[in-house]
Enzyme design. Structure first.
Site, short mmCIF file in Angstrom:
data_model
loop_
_atom_site.label_atom_id
_atom_site.label_comp_id
_atom_site.label_asym_id
_atom_site.label_seq_id
_atom_site.Cartn_x
_atom_site.Cartn_y
_atom_site.Cartn_z
N HIS A 20 -3.38 -32.48 31.59
CA HIS A 20 -2.00 -31.99 31.61
C HIS A 20 -1.81 -30.95 30.52
CE1 HIS A 20 2.29 -31.74 31.65
NE2 HIS A 20 2.34 -32.14 30.40
N ARG B 298 -5.28 -29.49 39.16
CA ARG B 298 -5.57 -28.78 37.90
C ARG B 298 -6.90 -29.27 37.36
NH1 ARG B 298 -3.82 -32.99 34.65
NH2 ARG B 298 -1.74 -33.77 35.13
N TYR C 221 -6.05 -41.02 33.93
CA TYR C 221 -5.32 -41.41 35.14
C TYR C 221 -5.97 -40.90 36.43
CZ TYR C 221 -3.75 -36.85 33.58
OH TYR C 221 -3.74 -35.57 33.13
#
Lengths: 347, 343
Positions: B264, B260, B272
């Site tokens: 998120h 992606r 991360y």
């Protein structure tokens, strides 16, 4: 499917037993004890003196063979509800297990301190979460124990089993998943439980999966000792599928005649693990009628003593309903406890 | 055709599939690119709108994963079903939910797919077989199994496609749904969009197998892992699985490895993974990869690509205008469409 012991009691070609004569007799002793407890508990239940009982009958080789791979001093058992001889071998006294199903005092029937057995789980597959958490914790603490978690092929359809096995694989937790495929989840047959082979699920979790003849004590013991050794060496979990047969009812509330196909039970009884182990002992020249009679008498005496000890235990008290649930009971629970005691003390 | 597995966290180029492009017609190539461009444009515009404070609630953007939704949904009819995730805009667009209604739903307006009461994570359009974006991770698989059972019982010939993420793959509901779908041979295709992170958790932290597709063996169903940047790879794998489902041969599992582009959720600081990792993945961008492959085969021109992006931008602006013109739901609407009947 791994098999070492033929139905006639001989070893398969090239097969090698890891159990010596004394261990074989010890195993048979646990299996006979289990079979006798099943009969006695069922009779007591029919008399209204015993709670629901789930017989081990038919699965003794799977239960005893796997339990004998454990060291009760350091290893743990996370049971479901059909592993009685494993628990007794691990140190949970038989009279306490019986007393618990006979309404005796929780203080008298609880798992003794220092006995590495978790309470029975009747909610399917929930013990697997506990087992993985316990195993992961042991590993984090640098302690040597391995956790043997028992569950059935019906429980394997629960999401909890998936989550537990996945986490165990990722964390390389020292746990052995012992899947007892006894062909029946109450009345749901193995054929409609899953389209795949249960032991192959391990591939999706990145650890080893093996399928053994669950009526073959030697094969179960071999798979279990290998799995325990791997877990102890930090190599993670193993899934063992024991292919076996439930030779009795699901539990004392069930009537399998309503759903077992004609002839199923008769065919399954041919795989009974107890005669097979006795045939093996005879094949080794270690067994005869006299030896059998002596062992049966010894086991009968032990079971009867446990039943009498359980009957002699104090009964549960109404307040036991509340005690041993909370470490620090909230006000609401303390009030309800008080109300119950007042109610039962009123003439 | 046997699809090769790809290793974790790397997306190789897929020369094996380039030959397959020639089997597409120009019309199909145009349709695929149009859908992917529409999703990309919609998501990039939503990111801006959200940053401007014009969209309430949460948005999770699908940019980067377009090849998965489009590669699968190109096979589907209006009577087929899909279930989606919290990252559902791409699935909605690929399944044909009107952009205006989607945008109005994001804006919380009464003209939205769910009358503005669901928002981004709960867009549903049952009339088009879109059974809902879903804020519950692992909420979709049981719905897909149920939709498959419906199709089987009613004999409609429909299939249900279940989109779910790598995080949802570890939920018990996913296991239960796949097990049931396999036992009952339901016409379901489970499509795992493995974008390598469950929020901030890398897939290697929650999956010890080499591939999510390895789970298929548990249910004795086909499982393949494909390059999720390659729309043709996805299209081929999905085609096989959907044909199998329509023939009554039961479910399949496809893992599409993807990435992606956004966090998120919008607002995620993305601590991360590194910018270098993201840049490396963007080199395999599904739109530019397909445009190049199709151009090499004479199916798309640069003019087509430019026109498609202009059209997509226009459609998205129209959707925004339509959404903003739609009124907010009336307060008394809060309890409608919750229960079928009040007692």
């Amino acid at each position: 499917m791994r098999r070492l012991l033929q139905p006639d009691g001989s070893l398969v070609e090239g097969g090698c037993s890891r159990l010596g004569p004394e261990q074989l007799v010890e195993a048979l002793r646990w299996m006979l004890l289990s079979r006798l407890v099943d009969a006695r508990a069922t009779a007591l239940q029919r008399q209204g003196r015993f709670g629901t009982h789930s017989p081990v009958k038919g699965q003794e080789a799977s239960v005893v063979g796997s339990a004998m791979a454990l060291d009760p001093a350091v290893d743990w058992i996370a049971p479901s509800y059909r592993e009685l001889p494993a628990l007794v071998r691990h140190g949970y006294p038989l009279e306490r297990i019986l007393g618990r199903s006979m309404g005796r005092s929780p203080a008298a029937t609880r798992i003794p301190d220092g006995v590495n057995v978790l309470p029975n789980q009747v909610a399917l597959a929930t013990q697997l979460q506990h087992a993985v958490g316990l195993a992961w914790g042991l590993r984090l603490q640098g302690r040597p124990g391995v956790v043997m978690a028992y569950f059935g092929e019906g429980a394997a359809s629960e999401g909890d089993s998936h989550e537990a096995m996945n986490l165990a694989g990722v964390r390389r937790a020292p746990v052995v998943f012992l899947l007892m495929n006894n062909q029946w989840a109450i009345s749901t047959s193995r054929e409609v439980q899953s389209a795949g082979q249960f032991f192959r699920r391990a591939e999706g979790y990145g650890f080893a999966g093996v399928q053994v003849d669950g009526n073959d004590l030697l094969a179960v013991f071999e798979a279990a000792t290998d799995a325990v050794a791997r877990a102890r060496a930090g190599e993670g979990p193993t899934l063992i599928e024991c292919v076996t047969y439930r030779l009795s009812f699901h539990n004392t509330t069930d009537n399998p005649r309503r759903y077992l196909p004609p002839g199923w039970l008769e065919r399954a009884e041919c795989e009974d693990p107890i005669p097979r182990l006795e045939a093996h002992l005879a094949w080794l020249g270690l067994w005869d009628q006299g030896a059998r009679a002596a062992l049966e008498a010894e086991v009968a005496e032990e079971v009867e003593a446990a039943v009498q000890a359980a009957l002699a235990m104090p009964p549960s008290r109404p307040e036991d309903l509340f005690d041993q649930v909370y470490a620090l009971p909230p006000e609401r629970v303390r009030r309800q406890r008080q109300e119950l005691l007042q109610h039962v003390q009123e003439p | 055709m046997v699809l090769p597995n790809v290793s974790h966290l790397t997306i190789p180029s897929s020369p094996a599939y380039i030959g397959a492009v020639v089997e597409l017609s120009r019309a199909q190539a145009l349709e695929i690119y149009e859908r992917m461009a529409l999703i990309r444009t919609f998501e990039e515009r939503v990111a801006q709108l959200f940053a401007e404070g014009r969209i309430p609630g949460f948005v999770h953007l699908y940019a980067g994963e377009e090849a998965v939704a489009v590669g699968v949904c190109t096979h589907l009819n209006e009577g087929d079903y899909i279930t989606s995730t919290h990252r559902g805009h791409g699935h909605c667009i690929a399944k044909g939910v009107p952009l205006g209604e989607m945008m109005a739903e994001l804006f919380g307006r009464s003209g939205g797919s769910c009358k503005g009461k669901g928002g981004s994570m709960h867009i549903a359009d049952v009339s088009r077989g879109m059974l809902g974006a879903n804020g519950i991770v692992g909420g979709g698989p049981p719905l897909a199994a149920g939709a498959g059972l419906t199709a089987k019982v009613l004999g409609t010939g429909a299939v249900a496609v279940c989109f779910f993420g790598d995080g949802a793959a570890e939920q018990g509901t996913t296991h239960e749904a796949m097990n049931l779908a396999a036992i009952w041979k339901l016409p379901v295709v489970f499509v795992c969009e493995n974008n390598q992170f469950a929020e901030s958790t890398p897939v290697v932290y929650h999956c010890a197998a080499t591939s999510i597709a390895d789970r298929a063996v548990a249910y004795n169903i086909p499982g393949v892992s494909v390059d999720g940047y390659d729309v043709i790879a996805v299209y081929e794998a999905a085609g096989e699985a959907i044909v199998r489902a329509r023939r009554g041969e039961g479910p399949s599992l496809i893992e599409a490895r993807t990435w992606r582009y956004f966090g998120h959720f919008e607002g995620d600081q993305v601590t991360y993974r590194t910018a270098e990792q993201s840049a490396a993945h963007r080199e395999h961008d599904p739109l530019t990869t397909f445009a190049r492959q199709a151009a090499e085969r004479g199916l798309l021109t640069q003019e087509d690509v430019d026109r498609i992006h202009r059209d997509a931008a226009r459609q998205v602006e129209e959707a925004i205008a339509w959404a903003e013109a739609s009124p907010l739901p009336a307060p008394e609407e809060a309890l409608t469409d919750v229960y079928v009947a009040y007692r």
